[in-house]
Motif scaffolding. Structure first.
Motif, short mmCIF file in Angstrom:
data_model
loop_
_atom_site.label_atom_id
_atom_site.label_comp_id
_atom_site.label_asym_id
_atom_site.label_seq_id
_atom_site.Cartn_x
_atom_site.Cartn_y
_atom_site.Cartn_z
N ARG A 3 6.33 -6.58 1.43
CA ARG A 3 5.28 -7.43 0.85
C ARG A 3 4.16 -6.56 0.35
NH1 ARG A 3 1.68 -7.89 5.14
NH2 ARG A 3 2.63 -6.76 6.85
N ILE A 4 3.36 -7.17 -0.50
CA ILE A 4 2.29 -6.44 -1.14
C ILE A 4 0.97 -7.02 -0.69
CG2 ILE A 4 1.21 -5.99 -3.36
CD1 ILE A 4 4.33 -6.44 -4.30
N GLU A 5 0.04 -6.16 -0.37
CA GLU A 5 -1.26 -6.65 0.08
C GLU A 5 -2.34 -5.70 -0.42
OE1 GLU A 5 -2.89 -8.15 4.13
OE2 GLU A 5 -0.73 -8.04 4.35
N LYS A 179 -3.90 -1.78 -3.74
CA LYS A 179 -2.68 -2.55 -3.53
C LYS A 179 -1.71 -1.68 -2.76
CE LYS A 179 -2.57 -5.16 -7.85
NZ LYS A 179 -1.88 -5.19 -9.14
N TYR A 181 2.16 -1.55 -0.78
CA TYR A 181 3.45 -2.17 -0.52
C TYR A 181 3.89 -1.82 0.91
CZ TYR A 181 8.40 -3.28 -0.92
OH TYR A 181 9.64 -3.80 -0.74
N ASP B 286 6.56 -14.04 0.08
CA ASP B 286 5.53 -13.03 -0.18
C ASP B 286 4.87 -13.25 -1.53
OD1 ASP B 286 5.73 -11.70 2.22
OD2 ASP B 286 7.55 -10.70 1.54
N TYR B 290 0.83 -13.51 -1.87
CA TYR B 290 0.00 -12.45 -2.43
C TYR B 290 -0.19 -12.53 -3.93
CZ TYR B 290 0.67 -10.93 2.26
OH TYR B 290 0.71 -10.90 3.62
N LEU B 297 3.51 -4.40 -10.31
CA LEU B 297 3.08 -3.16 -9.69
C LEU B 297 3.67 -1.94 -10.36
CD1 LEU B 297 3.19 -4.07 -5.96
CD2 LEU B 297 1.27 -3.04 -7.14
N TYR B 303 0.47 3.61 -7.04
CA TYR B 303 0.83 2.53 -6.13
C TYR B 303 2.05 1.79 -6.64
CZ TYR B 303 -3.65 4.11 -4.92
OH TYR B 303 -4.68 4.94 -4.62
N VAL B 305 5.75 0.84 -6.51
CA VAL B 305 6.57 0.56 -5.33
C VAL B 305 7.89 1.30 -5.34
CG1 VAL B 305 7.82 -1.26 -4.13
CG2 VAL B 305 5.55 -1.69 -5.03
#
Ligand SMILES: Cc1ncc(C[n+]2csc(CCOP(=O)(O)OP(=O)(O)O)c2C)c(N)n1
Ligand code: SF4
Lengths: 398, 315
Positions: A3-5, A179, A181, B286, B290, B297, B303, B305
């Protein structure tokens, strides 16, 4: 699927620890590290993970050693002064050879120093803080996302090598929200300590037949109970104290060898635009991000410069740094202290190539402009203190 | 019924480290008797000690044992207990170890009422390091760091532990092993923090220096400071000055135990709506929570992923 926060590196480390299989957390609050326990105090009960805020840093790490010895993955988190308090028990974790993760969000020192400002002041404390001879593994991520993966890697290395591992971040990185992951445990490799193959009555916690003897959990899932003794004194294969020179030497050298013989599994580093570089900037943690910007700018101006960024600071990537030294004309070490890691680089380079240092201890990040200035003329002393104009812009002049 | 002491000892590690006449062995014997009477399995017991003569006990008993660093045994034991709430966790150590350097951990473990049993050997001296005075050395008594007699006031450990909130506090004497076994047994059985302070002779480093070398003579001298709780009830405060009361001094059955409280907290956290949404039912995805997709991303250095995940897999 993870999940991404939106979170800072402190929270990221807390979340990642859970992914890595955290089984116990004990800590004591200190700026700028407190968001780690703050986040964990919320998520640990949800996962049924024991969480306790102890009476001090000494108690915290000792509780972690107890939990880790009994068989769970333990973590504690602190900053400069707290790390000083933890040193004796860190040595015990080395001597017991129990897995443990110690997060140190570096701030300026000595003493209470600069609580709310970043620094990279604990590089040497992490390596040499305890007494006696033992190896140290320390990793230094440069952003919150990397902190996630380095935290999982730290837990894995701790379990694999029966060794406490440091995660070194700093007050700037730890508070910068980005951000992030957070992967699921299934997405990453999670290593648990090697269980013994022998029955409890044949088991020795420091069996002479191994370089890294398996560490039995006290209570296994299939109901077997491994009862053994761990002593903080130098011990024989049973864990019982010994002063027999042969066994003392065996223990001490094996403790070093179990790390130094596995450098390829421990060392991690990044080469940035190093292919044709004539100048190499060595930096780690949040400083490396400023270096990256400076290098991009320098490249635009036609300057052949690159960066070597150790993610594993201890043990040192000696071969890699030696190799760089044989290829470049200048090495610049950039760090937020008055010159710690540069000592290690100088030792490794051994005079083969000039080693320069941007050593800034102002409680502020090193700016790309300063690094660029240094890249242009490595022997020049770069003005580190802010100009009047900058003070007006950024504040904090007094 | 006779106790099979050897069952609880690592016989290959004998003989014991202690000097002849030392009280530590008597206390160990009482301790084993107490565990034997409780019928506990060795597999369920973990013992932690710090550093000192008394702390050497962990090498000899056949439990899960940790011989840690000076003053920190209680802190280590807290970690063991928190991680394994259904096991029996004990601490064994000297006055220097547990009260002098480790006093802070004692206070806080007592306050938390965590289910750990501490057997504290109070021999009034630092035995292992050669007889320096400790926080329990009687004023005027000689020690290697008090050649003219100690000028420091001492501490009443039991009163301190009660004040801090320990659930069970008792004081025993190595010269009265039958009663000591009972006190230890009750402490072990108590669900919460229990402290059993034991007056115990160190003939080598305390007795000799104070001309009480003969262990029996030293026992008598120690005993002269002790008053049983029954007798103490009839004595005035003036008469009790400089005396130490033996027996169960405090027992609170109502105080909550720490690991039990944490268990309740876990149950509460896992019963919350948030928990069910997050972990149990997966009702919220999720993406819902979010509002950032993985696609969004991509390419967002650093950042991104996919890259770190790939990097990670390469390790
Ligand atoms: C941090 C630290 N400080 C000091 C010592 C030295 N030391 C070893 S044992 C001991 C005192 C032990 O006395 P006590 O706890 O009363 O136990 P006894 O030997 O009397 O049983 C001391 C000070 C140490 N090992 N570690
Ligand atoms: S020095 Fe004292 S406490 Fe230590 S073993 Fe000898 S008699 Fe016992």
């Amino acid at each position: 699927m993870g999940r991404i926060e939106f979170m800072d590196a402190n929270a990221a480390i807390a979340e990642a620890a859970v992914v890595a299989g955290l089984g116990f957390y004990a800590g004591y609050p200190i700026t700028p590290s407190s968001e780690v326990p703050e986040r964990l105090s919320k998520i640990a009960p949800e996962k049924g993970i024991p969480f306790i805020m102890m009476e001090d840093e000494i108690a915290s790490i000792n509780a972690c050693v107890g939990a880790a010895a009994s068989g769970v993955k333990a973590m504690t988190c602190t900053s400069g002064p707290g790390l000083s308090l933890k040193q004796e028990a860190f040595g015990m974790a080395c001597m017991f050879e129990v897995p443990l993760v110690v997060v140190d969000v570096m701030r300026g020192g000595p003493s209470t120093g600069l609580p709310t400002r970043p620094s990279q002041g604990d590089i040497m404390q992490a390596r040499w803080g305890t007494h006696g001879d033992h190896p140290v593994i320390a990793v230094a991520p440069c952003n919150a996302q990397e902190a996630v993966f380095e935290t999982i890697r730290a837990f894995n290395m701790a379990e694999k090598f029966r060794q406490p591992v440091y995660i070194l971040t700093d007050g700037s990185l730890s508070h910068l929200h980005t951000k992030v992951y957070i992967p699921d445990p299934e997405e990453v490799e999670v290593i648990d300590r090697q269980p013994p193959e022998v029955e409890p009555d044949e088991y020795y916690p420091y069996d002479y037949n191994y370089e890294i003897p398996p560490l039995a959990p006290w209570w296994t899932k299939d109901g077997k109970s491994y009862r053994y003794h761990l002593s903080s004194l130098v011990h024989d294969k049973t864990g019982f104290p010994t002063v027999v020179p042969k066994y003392v030497q065996w223990l001490e050298t094996r403790m070093m060898n179990k790390i130094m013989n596995h450098l390829d599994e421990i060392l991690k580093y990044e080469y940035y635009k190093m292919d044709d570089a004539e100048t190499c900037v060595i930096a780690f943690g949040s400083t490396a991000e400023a270096v990256r910007v400076a290098i991009d700018e320098a490249r635009e101006q036609g300057i052949k410069v690159g960066m070597f960024r150790p993610l594993t600071i201890w043990p040192s990537p000696e071969a890699q740094i030696k190799d760089i030294a044989s290829k470049v004309k200048n090495i610049i070490v950039a760090e937020m202290n008055l010159g710690q890691y540069v000592l290690e680089v100088q030792r490794i380079v051994a005079g083969q190539t000039p080693v320069y240092n941007i050593a800034q201890m102002t409680g502020t990040l090193i700016r790309p402009s300063q690094i660029l200035e240094k890249i242009k003329d490595p022997s020049k002393k770069v003005e580190l203190i802010m100009s009047e104009e900058e003070i007006k812009r950024f504040g904090g002049g007094e | 019924m006779a106790v099979d002491y050897m069952k609880y000892l690592r016989t290959e590690k004998l003989p014991l480290y202690w000097c002849p006449g030392c009280g530590d062995g008597i206390v160990l014997k009482c301790y084993i008797e107490a565990i034997d009477e409780l019928g506990w399995s060795k597999d369920d017991c973990a013992m932690v000690s710090g550093i000192g003569c008394a702390a050497r006990v962990t090498g000899y008993v056949d439990f899960h044992t940790l011989h840690t660093i000076h003053g920190r045994a209680i802190a280590v034991a807290v970690g063991v207990k928190m991680a394994n709430p259904d096991k029996h966790v004990f601490v064994f150590g000297g006055d220097g170890d547990i009260v002098h350097i480790g006093g802070n951990h004692l206070l806080h473990a007592a306050r938390r009422n965590i289910d750990i049993t501490v057997v504290l050997i109070n021999n009034w001296i630092y035995g292992m390091t050669g007889g320096q005075h400790s926080c329990t050395t009687p004023p005027g008594a000689k020690a290697s760091t008090a050649p003219r007699g100690s000028y420091e006031p001492t501490i009443d450990v039991c009163k301190m532990a009660i004040g801090a909130g320990a659930g069970y506090v008792a004081r025993g004497f190595a010269g009265d092993p039958k009663r000591l076994t009972k006190l230890i047994k009750e402490g072990l059985d108590y669900k919460g923090f229990s402290l059993i302070e034991v007056f115990s002779p160190c003939p080598i480093n305390f007795g000799r220096r104070n001309k009480l070398g003969d262990p029996a003579k030293l026992m008598d001298y120690m005993k002269s400071f002790l008053v049983s709780s029954a007798k103490a009830k009839k004595m005035s405060e003036e008469e009790l000055k400089g005396k130490f009361v033996t027996g169960v001094l405090h027992k609170d059955e109502s105080k909550p135990e720490l690991t039990a409280s944490y268990k309740q907290l876990v149950e509460k956290a896992q019963a919350s709506d948030e928990f069910w949404a997050k972990y149990a039912t997966g009702r919220l995805t999720d993406a819902d929570r979010y509002k950032i997709s993985r696609e969004e991303l991509k390419g967002l250095y650093p950042y991104d992923v996919e890259t770190p995940l790939k990097e990670w897999k390469k390790l």
